[in-house]
Scaffold this motif. Sequence first.
Motif, short mmCIF file in Angstrom:
data_model
loop_
_atom_site.label_atom_id
_atom_site.label_comp_id
_atom_site.label_asym_id
_atom_site.label_seq_id
_atom_site.Cartn_x
_atom_site.Cartn_y
_atom_site.Cartn_z
N GLU A 74 15.91 -102.70 -21.46
CA GLU A 74 16.98 -102.98 -22.41
C GLU A 74 17.37 -104.44 -22.40
OE1 GLU A 74 20.44 -100.62 -21.82
OE2 GLU A 74 20.69 -101.16 -19.72
N LEU A 127 25.37 -100.68 -21.86
CA LEU A 127 24.13 -100.73 -21.08
C LEU A 127 23.95 -99.46 -20.26
CD1 LEU A 127 24.36 -104.43 -19.81
CD2 LEU A 127 22.98 -103.55 -21.71
N ARG A 128 22.70 -99.11 -20.01
CA ARG A 128 22.38 -97.89 -19.28
C ARG A 128 21.66 -98.16 -17.97
NH1 ARG A 128 19.68 -95.68 -24.84
NH2 ARG A 128 21.61 -95.59 -26.08
N SER A 129 21.32 -99.42 -17.70
CA SER A 129 20.57 -99.76 -16.50
C SER A 129 21.41 -99.55 -15.24
CB SER A 129 20.13 -101.23 -16.57
OG SER A 129 19.32 -101.46 -17.70
N ILE A 131 20.22 -107.53 -24.32
CA ILE A 131 21.37 -107.95 -25.12
C ILE A 131 20.93 -109.13 -25.96
CG2 ILE A 131 23.70 -108.92 -25.07
CD1 ILE A 131 24.04 -107.63 -22.27
N VAL A 191 18.24 -106.78 -16.88
CA VAL A 191 18.61 -106.74 -18.29
C VAL A 191 18.23 -108.07 -18.92
CG1 VAL A 191 20.50 -106.51 -19.95
CG2 VAL A 191 20.52 -105.14 -17.83
N ARG A 231 21.84 -106.23 -13.38
CA ARG A 231 22.87 -105.54 -14.17
C ARG A 231 24.27 -105.69 -13.58
NH1 ARG A 231 26.68 -104.11 -16.02
NH2 ARG A 231 27.29 -102.17 -17.06
#
Length: 360
Positions: free
Chosen positions: A3, A97-99, A5, A105, A183
């Motif tokens: 993922e 975010l899912r990390s 940004i 990231v 993260r």
Amino acid sequence: MTEAILLVGGKGTRLRPLTVNTPKPMVPAAGVPFLTHQLARARAAGVTHVVLATSYLAEVFEPYFGDGSALGLELEYVTEEEPLGTGGAIRNVASRLRSGPDEPVLIFNGDILTGLDIRALVSTHTQTGADVSLHLTRVEDPRAFGLVPTDPSGRVTAFLEKPETPEEIVTDQINAGAYVFRRSLIDTIPTGRPVSVERETFPGLLAEGAHLQGMVDSTYWLDLGTPQAFVRGSADLVLGRAPSPAVPGRCGDRLVLPNARVAPDAKLTGGTVVGEGARIGSGARVSGSTVLAGASIEPGAVITDSLIGAGARVGARTLVSEAVIGDEAQVGSDNELRAGIRVWCGAQLPDASIRFSSDT
């Protein structure tokens, strides 16, 4: 690393009038919004989930890209009510975010065209155990940039603002605008106020003893912050000098999009793009330029290293060099526009009203 940004909230003031009606990442480069190239390269590197940090003209992004499925991505959109700077924008989207805490990231800016090996940057990050890894590039004249010296192992030793004297130029390495964050560090950025990741977050982490790793990648790199740079970046994408899987056609001297009409004796060279529904008249010569959708270049006009806005008209025999013509502007015949001139959106210039040289 799955993922990322993408920071796309800037107003693009240096690019006006290109950004009067369109946010900078949505200005077309090589036939598609510039953001498309960045998303496609992220996907090619293994990213599947991207959070777009938007602000200026935020309502434009989602209607175009939707949920991202057409690009093989899952896209989410977060809008800043007030501009928060680069660091503040990163922190503002952290909840999406899912990390896990120690997972990487990817973070990148919406105005950099680069051939960066994203997988190599992530690999450097994980192999060195860094908290943050930065893409660095070397430039011949670093005076306009923030310098990032490193030790022999690539570990960042300082962040130096734009040098003012020769003695202050201790390296030719600069921050190239792409990062990999652990993260958990994103949550340490303050909330509710503007934060510059370059001026506050990175120097602060370094002072606290965090491991910031630099990776020098000196492949293609261009900051698209000025009209001239943006036009050059688009041409380089068409020519194949800058890599992107999103260019809608083969690389070459020209890219003509559907429903555009080009006179048989018109000459298009240097990575020129002719947008959908645009018209290029008889005997016109267009080199290294972008002609956006619905624009009209009339017979005998000469366009060089310039951008002609959507729906604009350039009159017969007019010369345009290193210039920007805004959306819907009307430039009459026999004008001469040079040297960084910007014609605003909707402006009207009569025939033979502007020259940079004698009329003889």
